[in-house]
Scaffold this motif. Structure first.
Motif, PDB file in Angstrom:
ATOM      1  N   ILE A 207       1.697  20.889   6.360  1.00 60.24           N
ATOM      2  CA  ILE A 207       2.210  21.854   5.405  1.00 60.24           C
ATOM      3  C   ILE A 207       3.736  21.787   5.333  1.00 60.24           C
ATOM      4  O   ILE A 207       4.410  21.694   6.354  1.00 60.24           O
ATOM      5  CB  ILE A 207       1.746  23.289   5.755  1.00 60.24           C
ATOM      6  N   ASP A 208       4.232  21.807   4.102  1.00 56.09           N
ATOM      7  CA  ASP A 208       5.661  21.918   3.840  1.00 56.09           C
ATOM      8  C   ASP A 208       5.904  23.361   3.422  1.00 56.09           C
ATOM      9  O   ASP A 208       5.649  23.741   2.272  1.00 56.09           O
ATOM     10  CB  ASP A 208       6.065  20.942   2.734  1.00 56.09           C
ATOM     11  N   THR A 209       6.367  24.179   4.347  1.00 55.07           N
ATOM     12  CA  THR A 209       6.504  25.618   4.095  1.00 55.07           C
ATOM     13  C   THR A 209       7.686  25.943   3.192  1.00 55.07           C
ATOM     14  O   THR A 209       7.820  27.082   2.745  1.00 55.07           O
ATOM     15  CB  THR A 209       6.663  26.386   5.425  1.00 55.07           C
ATOM     16  N   ARG A 210       8.519  24.954   2.903  1.00 55.38           N
ATOM     17  CA  ARG A 210       9.677  25.208   2.045  1.00 55.38           C
ATOM     18  C   ARG A 210       9.366  24.994   0.562  1.00 55.38           C
ATOM     19  O   ARG A 210      10.156  25.363  -0.298  1.00 55.38           O
ATOM     20  CB  ARG A 210      10.849  24.324   2.478  1.00 55.38           C
ATOM     21  N   THR A 211       8.213  24.365   0.289  1.00 52.99           N
ATOM     22  CA  THR A 211       7.805  24.121  -1.096  1.00 52.99           C
ATOM     23  C   THR A 211       6.663  25.072  -1.430  1.00 52.99           C
ATOM     24  O   THR A 211       5.507  24.820  -1.076  1.00 52.99           O
ATOM     25  CB  THR A 211       7.364  22.655  -1.287  1.00 52.99           C
ATOM     26  N   THR A 212       6.981  26.190  -2.042  1.00 55.15           N
ATOM     27  CA  THR A 212       5.997  27.239  -2.314  1.00 55.15           C
ATOM     28  C   THR A 212       5.813  27.448  -3.813  1.00 55.15           C
ATOM     29  O   THR A 212       6.687  27.120  -4.613  1.00 55.15           O
ATOM     30  CB  THR A 212       6.417  28.567  -1.673  1.00 55.15           C
ATOM     31  N   GLU A 213       4.664  28.017  -4.159  1.00 60.76           N
ATOM     32  CA  GLU A 213       4.374  28.304  -5.573  1.00 60.76           C
ATOM     33  C   GLU A 213       3.463  29.521  -5.646  1.00 60.76           C
ATOM     34  O   GLU A 213       2.462  29.604  -4.929  1.00 60.76           O
ATOM     35  CB  GLU A 213       3.710  27.107  -6.245  1.00 60.76           C
ATOM     36  N   GLY A 214       3.782  30.469  -6.533  1.00 63.64           N
ATOM     37  CA  GLY A 214       2.961  31.648  -6.723  1.00 63.64           C
ATOM     38  C   GLY A 214       3.435  32.828  -5.884  1.00 63.64           C
ATOM     39  O   GLY A 214       4.292  32.693  -5.006  1.00 63.64           O
ATOM     40  N   GLU A 215       2.850  33.967  -6.190  1.00 60.94           N
ATOM     41  CA  GLU A 215       3.199  35.206  -5.484  1.00 60.94           C
ATOM     42  C   GLU A 215       2.402  35.343  -4.196  1.00 60.94           C
ATOM     43  O   GLU A 215       1.224  34.975  -4.137  1.00 60.94           O
ATOM     44  CB  GLU A 215       2.919  36.411  -6.374  1.00 60.94           C
ATOM     45  N   MET A 216       3.031  35.888  -3.184  1.00 59.99           N
ATOM     46  CA  MET A 216       2.322  36.146  -1.943  1.00 59.99           C
ATOM     47  C   MET A 216       1.213  37.174  -2.176  1.00 59.99           C
ATOM     48  O   MET A 216       1.445  38.201  -2.820  1.00 59.99           O
ATOM     49  CB  MET A 216       3.283  36.690  -0.874  1.00 59.99           C
ATOM     50  N   PRO A 217      -0.002  36.919  -1.681  1.00 59.69           N
ATOM     51  CA  PRO A 217      -1.093  37.876  -1.870  1.00 59.69           C
ATOM     52  C   PRO A 217      -0.891  39.119  -1.001  1.00 59.69           C
ATOM     53  O   PRO A 217      -0.216  39.065   0.032  1.00 59.69           O
ATOM     54  CB  PRO A 217      -2.328  37.094  -1.425  1.00 59.69           C
ATOM     55  N   ASP A 218      -1.475  40.219  -1.421  1.00 56.54           N
ATOM     56  CA  ASP A 218      -1.428  41.440  -0.624  1.00 56.54           C
ATOM     57  C   ASP A 218      -2.376  41.317   0.564  1.00 56.54           C
ATOM     58  O   ASP A 218      -3.463  40.729   0.459  1.00 56.54           O
ATOM     59  CB  ASP A 218      -1.837  42.644  -1.463  1.00 56.54           C
TER      60      ASP A 218
ATOM     61  N   MET B 114      -1.949  20.413  -2.172  1.00 59.11           N
ATOM     62  CA  MET B 114      -2.020  21.486  -3.140  1.00 59.11           C
ATOM     63  C   MET B 114      -0.956  22.533  -2.837  1.00 59.11           C
ATOM     64  O   MET B 114      -0.511  22.667  -1.698  1.00 59.11           O
ATOM     65  CB  MET B 114      -3.417  22.110  -3.138  1.00 59.11           C
ATOM     66  N   ASP B 115      -0.558  23.244  -3.896  1.00 61.01           N
ATOM     67  CA  ASP B 115       0.486  24.250  -3.753  1.00 61.01           C
ATOM     68  C   ASP B 115      -0.113  25.610  -3.435  1.00 61.01           C
ATOM     69  O   ASP B 115      -1.252  25.920  -3.806  1.00 61.01           O
ATOM     70  CB  ASP B 115       1.306  24.344  -5.042  1.00 61.01           C
ATOM     71  N   SER B 116       0.682  26.436  -2.748  1.00 58.66           N
ATOM     72  CA  SER B 116       0.282  27.806  -2.441  1.00 58.66           C
ATOM     73  C   SER B 116       1.548  28.626  -2.203  1.00 58.66           C
ATOM     74  O   SER B 116       2.640  28.061  -2.048  1.00 58.66           O
ATOM     75  CB  SER B 116      -0.606  27.841  -1.189  1.00 58.66           C
ATOM     76  N   PRO B 117       1.429  29.952  -2.157  1.00 59.29           N
ATOM     77  CA  PRO B 117       2.603  30.768  -1.838  1.00 59.29           C
ATOM     78  C   PRO B 117       3.136  30.529  -0.421  1.00 59.29           C
ATOM     79  O   PRO B 117       4.273  30.884  -0.119  1.00 59.29           O
ATOM     80  CB  PRO B 117       2.069  32.206  -1.982  1.00 59.29           C
ATOM     81  N   PHE B 118       2.304  29.918   0.430  1.00 57.32           N
ATOM     82  CA  PHE B 118       2.689  29.689   1.820  1.00 57.32           C
ATOM     83  C   PHE B 118       3.315  28.310   2.033  1.00 57.32           C
ATOM     84  O   PHE B 118       3.922  28.061   3.067  1.00 57.32           O
ATOM     85  CB  PHE B 118       1.473  29.839   2.732  1.00 57.32           C
ATOM     86  N   GLY B 119       3.122  27.411   1.046  1.00 57.47           N
ATOM     87  CA  GLY B 119       3.655  26.068   1.160  1.00 57.47           C
ATOM     88  C   GLY B 119       2.719  25.052   0.525  1.00 57.47           C
ATOM     89  O   GLY B 119       1.591  25.368   0.150  1.00 57.47           O
TER      90      GLY B 119
END
Length: 266
Positions: free
Chosen positions: A253-264, A232-237
């Motif tokens: 985790i593939d940290t280079r493939t990210t999706e979405g905004e980083m949460p506060d 699954m995708d996440s802002p972290f990878g």
């Protein structure tokens, strides 16, 4: 190498009944190679990526009662394992194995927090911990999955002096811990009965970095592993949680493939 601050994740290992099977699995999935088994220390065998130490595998101890449960153990750095063991007790945790000197390599201790999360403590000697982190085939991140977040939070901040910050996400109870800087060293997720069956105990999930999450999962499944969730995708990878053929859970985790905004983080 400069000493890692107390509470920093420093090493990981796992016990396997079939060590050769574990070598084959992780060699294919994570690209690990393995050194010579140390017969003096229970055939403890270090794993390497690009010639740098990233983890270790070990067979069960002969004196162990009952069938062994394969699981990855995360060790936290300590300048004084005996002092950390006392803090573990005074903070409501349980010391499972008293501090034990492992030759010139260092001193180890095994413990559980009040919610039942198992972990290790490592006081470095000549073995200073991970030689590679955040790169393909090496340790990237860890999260405490706990059924009692309040107990785990209080324990971790008391023992290791962490600062705790909450992720601004109303859909989950997630915190990150740091040691006074901007860089978090550990995550914490509260386990719900809806997502985690009652028989799944509190634990620490270790993430290993990969170049391609989907391909790593495919290799794991072909070798007898199974997926728990993802990819699954996440802002972290892009990540997934899997279980190896001997029952040890971990994540890739593939940290280079990210999706979405980083949460506060607040």
């Amino acid at each position: 190498m400069a000493a890692r601050p107390e509470g920093t994740p420093i090493w990981t290992d796992a016990m396997f009944t079939d060590v050769e099977g574990a070598k084959t699995f992780y060699g294919d999935v994570l690209g690990w190679t393995f050194g010579e088994s140390s017969t003096e220390f229970g055939n403890y065998t270090q794993a390497y990526r690009d010639g740098k130490a990233v983890a270790a595998v070990v067979p069960p101890m002969p004196s162990q009662d009952g069938p062994p449960q394969s699981a990855w153990c995360l060790y936290f750095s300590s300048p004084d394992a005996a002092a950390t063991a006392e803090k573990i007790r005074s903070s409501g945790g349980t010391v499972l194995m008293e501090p034990m000197t492992v030759g010139e390599f260092g001193t180890m201790c095994l413990a559980k927090d009040p919610a039942g999360v198992a972990f290790g403590v490592w006081q470095p000697g000549v073995h200073e911990g991970f030689e590679l982190e955040g790169e393909t085939g090496s340790y990237a991140w860890a999260e405490v999955f706990t059924r009692d977040a309040a107990k785990s939070d209080s324990f971790l901040t008391s023992v290791f002096g962490y600062n705790a910050k909450k992720m601004a996400d109303e859909t989950m109870d997630y915190k990150v811990f740091d040691l006074g800087g901007d860089m978090p060293v550990l995550g914490r997720m509260e386990m719900s009965d809806e997502e985690f069956p009652p028989e799944v105990p509190s634990y620490i999930q270790i993430y290993f970095a990969v170049d391609n999450c989907d391909q790593a999962v495919d290799r794991a499944v072909k070798l007898g592993g199974r997926t728990l969730f993802g990819p699954m995708d996440s802002p972290f990878g892009r990540f997934a949680a899997v279980v190896d053929p001997q029952g040890a859970a971990f994540a890739v985790i593939d940290t280079r493939t990210t999706e979405g905004e980083m949460p506060d983080i607040v």
